[in-house]
Design an enzyme around this catalytic site. Sequence first.
Site, PDB file in Angstrom:
ATOM      1  N   HIS A  58      -7.618   0.185 -17.764  1.00 54.21           N
ATOM      2  CA  HIS A  58      -7.096   0.947 -18.902  1.00 54.21           C
ATOM      3  C   HIS A  58      -6.148   2.025 -18.388  1.00 54.21           C
ATOM      4  O   HIS A  58      -6.338   2.590 -17.300  1.00 54.21           O
ATOM      5  CB  HIS A  58      -8.232   1.604 -19.676  1.00 54.21           C
ATOM      6  CG  HIS A  58      -9.173   0.642 -20.304  1.00 54.21           C
ATOM      7  ND1 HIS A  58     -10.175   1.056 -21.153  1.00 54.21           N
ATOM      8  CD2 HIS A  58      -9.282  -0.719 -20.230  1.00 54.21           C
ATOM      9  CE1 HIS A  58     -10.866  -0.004 -21.562  1.00 54.21           C
ATOM     10  NE2 HIS A  58     -10.336  -1.093 -21.008  1.00 54.21           N
ATOM     11  N   GLU A  60      -5.707   5.127 -19.200  1.00 57.85           N
ATOM     12  CA  GLU A  60      -6.296   6.445 -18.946  1.00 57.85           C
ATOM     13  C   GLU A  60      -7.112   6.456 -17.654  1.00 57.85           C
ATOM     14  O   GLU A  60      -7.065   7.426 -16.896  1.00 57.85           O
ATOM     15  CB  GLU A  60      -7.185   6.884 -20.110  1.00 57.85           C
ATOM     16  CG  GLU A  60      -6.500   6.909 -21.447  1.00 57.85           C
ATOM     17  CD  GLU A  60      -6.592   5.588 -22.203  1.00 57.85           C
ATOM     18  OE1 GLU A  60      -6.383   5.622 -23.426  1.00 57.85           O
ATOM     19  OE2 GLU A  60      -6.875   4.531 -21.593  1.00 57.85           O
ATOM     20  N   CYS A  88     -11.706   5.395 -24.210  1.00 55.32           N
ATOM     21  CA  CYS A  88     -13.027   4.777 -24.374  1.00 55.32           C
ATOM     22  C   CYS A  88     -14.038   5.535 -23.507  1.00 55.32           C
ATOM     23  O   CYS A  88     -13.678   6.450 -22.763  1.00 55.32           O
ATOM     24  CB  CYS A  88     -12.966   3.299 -23.990  1.00 55.32           C
ATOM     25  SG  CYS A  88     -12.790   3.021 -22.207  1.00 55.32           S
ATOM     26  N   CYS A  91     -13.089   5.448 -19.794  1.00 49.31           N
ATOM     27  CA  CYS A  91     -11.945   6.312 -19.492  1.00 49.31           C
ATOM     28  C   CYS A  91     -12.302   7.787 -19.633  1.00 49.31           C
ATOM     29  O   CYS A  91     -11.868   8.617 -18.833  1.00 49.31           O
ATOM     30  CB  CYS A  91     -10.774   5.956 -20.387  1.00 49.31           C
ATOM     31  SG  CYS A  91     -10.099   4.320 -20.022  1.00 49.31           S
TER      32      CYS A  91
END
Length: 164
Positions: A58, A60, A88, A91
């Site tokens: 991801h 992030e 999420c 992250c």
Amino acid sequence: MTTENDDNRFLRMAFDVARRARDGGDHPFGALLVDADGTVLMEQGNGYSAEGHDMTAHAERLLAGRASRTYGAGYLRHCRLYSSAEPCAMCAGAIYWSGIGRVVYGQSEKSLKVMTGQHAENPTLDLPCRTVFAAGQQAVVVTGPLLEEEAAALQAKFWADRPP
């Protein structure tokens, strides 16, 4: 001190990163790291495809890892991470451990979950990042959702056109 106009400007820059990720064949997520003076230090698109279908790549998490390796937590405490979508749980954990002091996001995790449904490439956790950060010992300031319709527009066609 950051103004709402600053937040909107940097968030739209994160949206541009998400667009470039999408246009490059990846999932449409983007993140930006900005220091206390308003200097953009790093940007990161989603790395799912670029990282060999890594479900944990991801934007992030990748950005938080790079930031942690580049800057100390004391410095990052005064930085902001702008994300096209709410980080999420994974992250949020990476952001917390890196020491980044503030998060600003566009689309909420709840909205993203509704949009992506049961898609195998995005099994969204409806766990607000605020909940993850609140469990920690150091405060992380969260602002969002902001510009949520713009942020959601980055995702809508991508997930509708992507085979499950």
